[in-house]
Write a protein that holds these residues in place. Structure first.
Motif, mmCIF file in Angstrom:
data_model
loop_
_atom_site.group_PDB
_atom_site.id
_atom_site.type_symbol
_atom_site.label_atom_id
_atom_site.label_comp_id
_atom_site.label_asym_id
_atom_site.label_seq_id
_atom_site.Cartn_x
_atom_site.Cartn_y
_atom_site.Cartn_z
ATOM 1 N N PRO A 231 110.254 14.025 -87.443
ATOM 2 C CA PRO A 231 110.221 12.693 -88.054
ATOM 3 C C PRO A 231 110.806 11.598 -87.167
ATOM 4 O O PRO A 231 110.614 10.421 -87.442
ATOM 5 N N GLU A 232 111.509 11.981 -86.116
ATOM 6 C CA GLU A 232 112.099 10.989 -85.230
ATOM 7 C C GLU A 232 111.105 10.458 -84.198
ATOM 8 O O GLU A 232 111.426 9.546 -83.442
ATOM 9 N N LEU A 233 109.903 11.031 -84.153
ATOM 10 C CA LEU A 233 108.874 10.519 -83.248
ATOM 11 C C LEU A 233 108.402 9.156 -83.742
ATOM 12 O O LEU A 233 108.317 8.916 -84.950
ATOM 13 N N ASP A 234 108.062 8.272 -82.804
ATOM 14 C CA ASP A 234 107.540 6.976 -83.227
ATOM 15 C C ASP A 234 106.066 7.117 -83.619
ATOM 16 O O ASP A 234 105.439 8.151 -83.390
ATOM 17 N N GLU A 235 105.517 6.092 -84.246
ATOM 18 C CA GLU A 235 104.150 6.127 -84.771
ATOM 19 C C GLU A 235 103.123 6.417 -83.674
ATOM 20 O O GLU A 235 102.172 7.159 -83.889
ATOM 21 N N GLU A 236 103.344 5.866 -82.504
ATOM 22 C CA GLU A 236 102.428 6.082 -81.380
ATOM 23 C C GLU A 236 102.408 7.556 -80.959
ATOM 24 O O GLU A 236 101.344 8.129 -80.690
ATOM 25 N N SER A 237 103.559 8.192 -80.915
ATOM 26 C CA SER A 237 103.646 9.608 -80.546
ATOM 27 C C SER A 237 102.995 10.500 -81.598
ATOM 28 O O SER A 237 102.307 11.466 -81.264
ATOM 29 N N ILE A 238 103.209 10.164 -82.863
ATOM 30 C CA ILE A 238 102.590 10.938 -83.945
ATOM 31 C C ILE A 238 101.078 10.829 -83.864
ATOM 32 O O ILE A 238 100.362 11.833 -83.943
ATOM 33 N N ASN A 239 100.571 9.605 -83.689
ATOM 34 C CA ASN A 239 99.127 9.412 -83.557
ATOM 35 C C ASN A 239 98.576 10.168 -82.348
ATOM 36 O O ASN A 239 97.485 10.740 -82.414
ATOM 37 N N GLY A 240 99.325 10.185 -81.260
ATOM 38 C CA GLY A 240 98.905 10.903 -80.062
ATOM 39 C C GLY A 240 98.785 12.402 -80.300
ATOM 40 O O GLY A 240 97.824 13.037 -79.846
ATOM 41 N N LEU A 241 99.746 12.982 -81.024
ATOM 42 C CA LEU A 241 99.690 14.418 -81.322
ATOM 43 C C LEU A 241 98.540 14.749 -82.272
ATOM 44 O O LEU A 241 97.831 15.733 -82.072
ATOM 45 N N VAL A 242 98.335 13.920 -83.293
ATOM 46 C CA VAL A 242 97.227 14.152 -84.229
ATOM 47 C C VAL A 242 95.896 14.086 -83.479
ATOM 48 O O VAL A 242 95.021 14.943 -83.662
ATOM 49 N N ASP A 243 95.747 13.102 -82.610
ATOM 50 C CA ASP A 243 94.524 12.979 -81.811
ATOM 51 C C ASP A 243 94.358 14.152 -80.851
ATOM 52 O O ASP A 243 93.245 14.628 -80.620
ATOM 53 N N LYS A 244 95.453 14.628 -80.293
ATOM 54 C CA LYS A 244 95.417 15.773 -79.371
ATOM 55 C C LYS A 244 94.887 17.017 -80.077
ATOM 56 O O LYS A 244 94.024 17.721 -79.550
ATOM 57 N N PHE A 245 95.382 17.290 -81.289
ATOM 58 C CA PHE A 245 94.947 18.475 -82.017
ATOM 59 C C PHE A 245 93.495 18.342 -82.476
ATOM 60 O O PHE A 245 92.748 19.315 -82.476
ATOM 61 N N LYS A 246 93.093 17.125 -82.843
ATOM 62 C CA LYS A 246 91.699 16.888 -83.229
ATOM 63 C C LYS A 246 90.776 17.113 -82.033
ATOM 64 O O LYS A 246 89.745 17.775 -82.145
#
Length: 95
Positions: free
Chosen positions: A12-27
């Motif tokens: 949860p300490e990741l910023d929004e940009e990092s979270i979006n990056g990980l979601v896009d990576k897995f997709k």
């Protein structure tokens, strides 16, 4: 192709940009291996049932996709080595 559902919990300490990056990576990982992502449901920050790595909250994401078994195994491997993923699980949906 088989139907799968995965749920993963991000730090949860990741910023929004990092979270979006990980979601896009897995997709992208599924799509690069010929799979199709049907739905990504972001639940957001939720309280954990028990502390994981001294964290009491996590950012939950649920993804439904169809892919080959080898693509699901690769996703499992990538989840294990990705910094920022606290927990993950992949379910195969039975018919």
């Amino acid at each position: 192709m088989r139907e799968y559902e995965t749920m993963y919990i991000l730090d949860p300490e990741l910023d929004e940009e990092s979270i979006n990056g990980l979601v896009d990576k897995f997709k992208a990982l599924i799509e690069e291996r010929g799979g199709e992502v049907k739905e990504i449901d972001r639940w957001g920050k939720r309280r954990l049932a028990y502390p994981i790595s001294h964290r009491k909250e996590g950012y939950y994401v649920v993804m439904n996709f169809s892919a080959t078994p080898s693509a699901a195994q690769e996703m499992e491997r990538v989840f294990k080595i990705t910094t920022g993923v606290l927990r993950h699980i992949i379910f195969r949906k039975d018919k």
